[in-house]
Write an enzyme that holds these catalytic residues in place. Sequence first.
Site: not given
Length: 376
Positions: A180-182
């Site tokens: 879910v992170k960049p």
Amino acid sequence: MITYSHQNIDQSDIDALTKALKDEILTGGKKVDEFEEALCEYIGVKHACVLNSATSALHLAYTALGIKEKIVLTTPLTFAATANAALIAGAKVEFIDIKNDGNIDEKKLEARLVKNSTDIGAISVVDFGGNSVEMDEISNLAKKYNIPLIDDASHALGSEYKGKKVGSMADLSIFSFHPVKPITTFEGGAVVSNNKELISKIKLLRSHGIVKKRLWDSDMIELGYNYRLSDVACALGINQLKKLDHNLEKREEITSFYDKEFEKNHYFSTIKIKDYKKSSRHLYPILLFPEFYCQKEELFESLLHAGIGVQVHYKPTYEFSFYKKLLGEIRLQNADNFYKAELSIPCHQEMNLKDAKFVKDTLFSILEKVKKGYCG
């Protein structure tokens, strides 16, 4: 379902993974060094160590700083790992209240340091949702009181503060590569720094505390861990990093639409990003007005039923039963109210403006039907 966040995996990622899988060396090879070098170049630091999670990165960052039996001052509005890793490293934790943007309140931090700073082993801040903390003020406090500063920038790869990349300004900075992170490496994390000695210590601990004299001869000089990130994961990370700025532009397009459409509505406020900051837009939080606190669960369930994946960031760490047993009952007014108010709505590079409009229209439609009711 339009999820609140989503990984970006395309054919170039698949090709990079396929190529890495065909290599003779799948872990402990050149791709690890290449990924670390790419992170250094992107963030603007001299040294990096990639690991199998941001939790591992936090653990080794705290350990390298020697915070055992000291206090780590941190925010309660974060994933539990920020505090957990400090405890695992032998420290105590103390929570400082936040501001209305979800970031640690630097004035309350200063008040705590004025009270007594001799027992503080580290200050550990979090750039909530990708929005940088007030790094100048916090960094100055850390220097004034001679306390190491950790920036848990798990949300904030690509974010900026006064023209500098988040991750380039603390003694040690942490990034997460969870899906879910960049960017993602499946699971993964990194510590970055301009301090060669600290990163060398972390790299030693990453792989059992072992150093190799020759190919067949090694020595274990520290009690370390198996926190390594594979070459296959690093190959994905290298390719993901190449796409990051483009994906951040797509996230910014969605948030710009939201900012305009949500202005002066009667149900909630949003977090404004200051002109001297650039956010990765990892999250798009809305903060319900108090008359809707009691209806938050109803709103949450209605949005899920409508195909909109929402989440809450975060339950204050001191609210978990483990921390209640450890620290007793804690009440921090701003963190408590933020938790009552916050919902994270979908915002990521896989969305288009049609998706954003659907989220906006559905959100307002549901809120119009919700009965107001103050519940404290």
